[in-house]
Design a protein around this motif. Structure first.
Motif, short mmCIF file in Angstrom:
data_model
loop_
_atom_site.label_atom_id
_atom_site.label_comp_id
_atom_site.label_asym_id
_atom_site.label_seq_id
_atom_site.Cartn_x
_atom_site.Cartn_y
_atom_site.Cartn_z
N LEU A 16 -1.68 4.75 14.29
CA LEU A 16 -0.37 4.43 13.73
C LEU A 16 -0.45 4.22 12.22
CD1 LEU A 16 1.01 1.98 16.46
CD2 LEU A 16 1.87 4.26 15.91
N ILE A 17 -1.51 3.55 11.76
CA ILE A 17 -1.68 3.33 10.32
C ILE A 17 -1.87 4.66 9.60
CG2 ILE A 17 -3.22 2.33 8.59
CD1 ILE A 17 -3.74 0.04 10.55
N GLN A 18 -2.66 5.54 10.20
CA GLN A 18 -2.90 6.85 9.59
C GLN A 18 -1.61 7.67 9.54
OE1 GLN A 18 -5.49 8.02 8.14
NE2 GLN A 18 -5.01 10.20 7.93
N GLN A 19 -0.79 7.60 10.58
CA GLN A 19 0.44 8.37 10.61
C GLN A 19 1.47 7.86 9.60
OE1 GLN A 19 1.76 8.12 14.67
NE2 GLN A 19 0.26 9.60 15.43
N ALA A 20 1.41 6.56 9.28
CA ALA A 20 2.40 5.99 8.36
C ALA A 20 2.31 6.64 6.99
CB ALA A 20 2.19 4.48 8.25
N ASP A 21 1.10 6.77 6.45
CA ASP A 21 0.90 7.41 5.14
C ASP A 21 -0.56 7.80 5.03
OD1 ASP A 21 0.65 8.12 2.44
OD2 ASP A 21 2.27 6.75 1.85
N PRO A 22 -0.93 9.03 5.45
CA PRO A 22 -2.33 9.43 5.46
C PRO A 22 -3.02 9.29 4.11
CG PRO A 22 -0.98 11.03 6.62
CD PRO A 22 -0.04 10.08 5.96
N LEU A 88 1.16 1.21 1.75
CA LEU A 88 0.90 1.37 3.18
C LEU A 88 1.69 0.33 3.98
CD1 LEU A 88 -0.81 3.09 5.11
CD2 LEU A 88 -2.60 1.37 4.93
N GLN A 89 1.73 -0.90 3.49
CA GLN A 89 2.47 -1.96 4.18
C GLN A 89 3.97 -1.71 4.13
OE1 GLN A 89 0.88 -5.42 2.14
NE2 GLN A 89 -0.64 -5.79 3.74
N ASP A 90 4.44 -1.00 3.11
CA ASP A 90 5.87 -0.65 3.05
C ASP A 90 6.20 0.50 4.01
OD1 ASP A 90 6.33 -2.57 1.14
OD2 ASP A 90 6.14 -1.20 -0.56
N ALA A 91 5.25 1.43 4.18
CA ALA A 91 5.53 2.63 4.98
C ALA A 91 5.35 2.37 6.48
CB ALA A 91 4.61 3.77 4.55
N LEU A 92 4.51 1.41 6.84
CA LEU A 92 4.15 1.24 8.25
C LEU A 92 5.25 0.62 9.12
CD1 LEU A 92 2.00 1.71 10.33
CD2 LEU A 92 0.92 -0.45 9.68
N PRO A 94 8.62 0.77 9.31
CA PRO A 94 9.61 1.69 9.90
C PRO A 94 9.00 2.60 10.97
CG PRO A 94 9.82 1.64 7.51
CD PRO A 94 8.56 0.93 7.84
N LEU A 95 7.79 3.11 10.69
CA LEU A 95 7.13 3.97 11.68
C LEU A 95 6.82 3.18 12.95
CD1 LEU A 95 5.52 6.68 12.38
CD2 LEU A 95 3.51 5.39 11.63
N TYR A 96 6.36 1.96 12.78
CA TYR A 96 5.99 1.13 13.93
C TYR A 96 7.20 0.86 14.81
CZ TYR A 96 3.71 -2.74 16.41
OH TYR A 96 3.18 -3.56 17.37
N GLU A 97 8.32 0.48 14.19
CA GLU A 97 9.53 0.22 14.96
C GLU A 97 10.04 1.49 15.63
OE1 GLU A 97 12.32 -1.57 12.34
OE2 GLU A 97 11.22 -3.45 12.15
N ARG A 126 5.83 -8.54 17.45
CA ARG A 126 5.30 -9.65 16.64
C ARG A 126 4.01 -9.27 15.91
NH1 ARG A 126 4.70 -14.75 20.31
NH2 ARG A 126 4.24 -15.70 18.30
N LEU A 127 3.39 -8.19 16.30
CA LEU A 127 2.15 -7.75 15.63
C LEU A 127 2.49 -7.11 14.28
CD1 LEU A 127 -0.89 -7.10 15.52
CD2 LEU A 127 -0.39 -4.99 16.80
N ASN A 128 1.99 -7.71 13.20
CA ASN A 128 2.13 -7.12 11.87
C ASN A 128 0.99 -6.13 11.70
OD1 ASN A 128 2.12 -6.53 9.07
ND2 ASN A 128 3.16 -8.47 8.63
N LEU A 129 1.24 -4.89 12.06
CA LEU A 129 0.18 -3.90 12.12
C LEU A 129 -0.44 -3.62 10.75
CD1 LEU A 129 -1.35 -2.12 14.06
CD2 LEU A 129 0.36 -0.33 13.74
N ALA A 130 0.37 -3.64 9.70
CA ALA A 130 -0.15 -3.37 8.36
C ALA A 130 -1.18 -4.44 7.96
CB ALA A 130 0.99 -3.32 7.35
#
Length: 582
Positions: A16-22, A88-92, A94-97, A126-130
């Motif tokens: 998921l992190i990789q997909q947010a902004d490689p 990365l924390q800004d991009a993740l 929206p993708l996560y939701e 509740r998980l802050n994935l970034a």
């Protein structure tokens, strides 16, 4: 469902992190690794600088240049790492939701409404994935740094002291890790209570509940209920944290004592070995760096453990097997004008004591108006959900007439439900959601609005709805008409009207149903209501009781005999009978 392995949890989060902004994820990981390595090089630069003190200008400049280069590079890579991490924390999020929403849509309606699935979704949100990804990578880098520092201290300093500090550091980290796991398990087990607490909080802030809560003066009651649940959760966590504090304090105190002792050992060892001031500063800096990293590593590891528990919920949620989705069946039906036939249909909700539908046999015909009536809990709305393809049947089948129905991607059913959605979009988008291919078909929408007695100019179509977002609101009747327009926009062979007028008075309900019947005059129509006065114009009425069809016929036929329909009709008619003064 089985538990996820550590590798599987890391894999799902890393993907998921990789997909947010490689690009930014690669930049962050590489720069953070270089930054961590440069931190370890700084003691070497200080050692070279002090050892070459007084050796001559050229030698001093070389040492100063080496130390300065390390510090500048560390600052450079640290800045780039910070920028990459921020992006990365800004991009993740929206993708996560979006991933969570897509997975919920993948599930069947039964699964989506299941309390266990709702708990998994709540805990996953509740998980802050970034932050979890950054923290996990930081733990890895810190662990490698601690290992390198230990090797350097063993090579250049006193191995006995280093071994003692390592032993008590491991003891402290282990003790804190065990307690953190127990706390994380407690937090995870509190998922349902946390969801209830969140719901109570939302009741106090959501617009839909404001009026009723204020009229009922229920603020104090809800606040007390919220406080009661909050205190219960906090007390359980506080008790666990107190236990953790008592068990982790001794190794922490011993560790700090040994760290001070190690500094003395370093000084004694350098003097004994005839080392230089640079050697002392080098080893002393490594000792302090080890202490700082060990303290930070312990805290980050605790956060990692808690994140891993939430990552388990995320993995469980994303890997839920898709429930059984109904498939439309088509075949020629004996009655040429039949649209759909339900054959021996039965359905039971998960964990329910009895079936919601039992042995339903029913055929709906082209252009027919069919009314489904019965008391609450008789199975009326469940029957609509089965027809719409929202619920799979346990036995029997729903057969569409192959000669009159061409199946597309969805069932050829459109519905206006009792709890229809009020989308905070424009009127045009509210209606266009019924059939996205006609989202820009303003002329058709204007015609529907006109037929429904609503303003039908371009200005009304472009009106933004939802006062929470600066738009306007509609009356209850207007919202219902917009919901009808949305339903009729979708291509269909059957339209269902599932008690969307329950909030209206009987007269307004009859008027809206008559309008609905006129707009869908040549189509198969199914009306669900518990108010029998509204269905007198139906071609046939079906009476349901405890999931079964107990009577079927026209209004006149059912009223002409001793029937359940007649009992219900006369009982309701007495509510509205006016007393004529004498």
């Amino acid at each position: 469902m089985r538990q996820a392995s550590s590798f599987e949890k890391i894999q799902v989060c890393a993907r998921l992190i990789q997909q947010a902004d490689p690009r930014q994820s690669k930049l962050f990981y590489s720069c953070f690794a270089v930054y961590t390595a440069l931190v370890l090089f700084e003691p070497f630069g200080m050692r070279a600088f002090l050892n070459r003190w007084g050796d001559g200008t050229e030698s001093m400049l070389s040492a100063i240049g080496f130390l300065t280069a390390i510090m500048l590079l560390r600052q450079l890579f640290g800045t780039v790492e910070l920028l990459a991490r921020t992006r990365l924390q800004d991009a993740l999020p929206p993708l996560y939701e979006r991933k969570l929403a897509e997975n919920m849509q993948r599930l069947s309606l039964e699964q989506a409404e299941d309390a266990g699935v709702q708990d998994l979704l709540f805990k996953s949100k509740r998980l802050n994935l970034a932050k979890a990804g950054v923290n996990a990578y930081s733990v890895l880098c810190d662990a490698l740094s601690l290992a390198v520092i230990l090797v350097l201290v063993l090579v250049f300093g006193n191995g006995l002291a280093a071994g003692m500090v390592l032993l008590f550091t491991a003891w402290g980290v282990y003790a804190q890790t065990v307690q953190t796991k127990r706390t994380a398990d407690l937090v995870r087990a509190q998922g349902s209570e946390q969801r209830l607490l969140d719901r109570l909080f939302r009741l106090g802030i959501e617009r839909e509940s404001h009026m009723e809560i204020r009229v009922l003066s229920a603020n104090d009651f809800l606040r007390k209920r919220w406080k009661q649940h909050m205190n219960m959760l906090v007390e359980a966590l506080a008790s666990r944290e107190r236990q953790a504090a008592w068990r982790t304090t001794p190794p922490v105190l011993v560790y700090f004592f040994l760290q001070a002792l190690l500094a003395a050992f370093v000084g004694w060892g350098v003097i004994r070995e005839g080392g230089t001031a640079g050697d002392f500063v080098f080893l002393f800096t490594l000792v302090n760096l080890f202490g700082d990293l060990a303290t930070g590593f312990s805290g980050k590891l605790n956060v990692l453990i808690r994140d891993a528990r939430m990552a388990e919920d995320l993995w469980q949620f994303l890997n839920l097997p898709a429930g059984l989705r109904p498939k439309a069946v088509t075949q020629p039906l004996p009655e040429k004008n039949a649209v759909v036939s339900l054959r021996n249909i039965s359905y039971r909700y998960p964990n329910a004591d009895r079936a919601a539908l039992q042995e339903i046999d029913l055929t709906i015909y082209e252009g027919e108006t069919l009314a489904i009536v019965g008391e609450m809990g008789s199975g009326k709305s469940t029957l609509v959900k089965v027809l719409a393809g929202l619920l799979p049947v346990e036995t029997g089948e729903v057969v569409w007439n192959a000669e009159t129905v061409a199946l597309g991607a969805t069932f050829p059913v459109t519905s206006v439900f009792q709890d229809f959605n009020r989308f905070h979009m424009t009127v045009q988008e509210n209606i266009g959601l019924g059939h996205l291919a006609d989202l820009q078909n303003k002329e058709r929408m204007k015609k529907l609005l006109q037929d429904l007695g609503l303003p039908h100019d371009l200005e009304f179509l472009q009106k933004q709805l939802g006062t929470e977002f600066g738009g306007e609101d509609l009356s209850g009747g207007q919202w219902q008409r917009v919901a009808i327009a949305r339903a009729l926009l979708k291509p269909h062979r059957l339209v269902t009207f599932d008690e969307p007028t329950a909030a209206l008075d009987p007269k307004a309900e009859v008027e809206l149903i008559e309008l609905f019947l006129r707009l869908a005059e040549n189509q198969a129509k199914l009306i669900v209501t518990h108010r029998l006065a509204a269905v007198k114009k139906a071609d046939r009425s079906v009476v349901m009781e405890r999931g079964r069809i107990v009577e079927i016929g026209t209004h006149e036929q059912l009223m002409s005999r001793d029937s359940r329909y007649r009992d219900l009709f006369e009982s309701q008619a007495s509510w509205y009978a006016e007393e004529v003064p004498r």
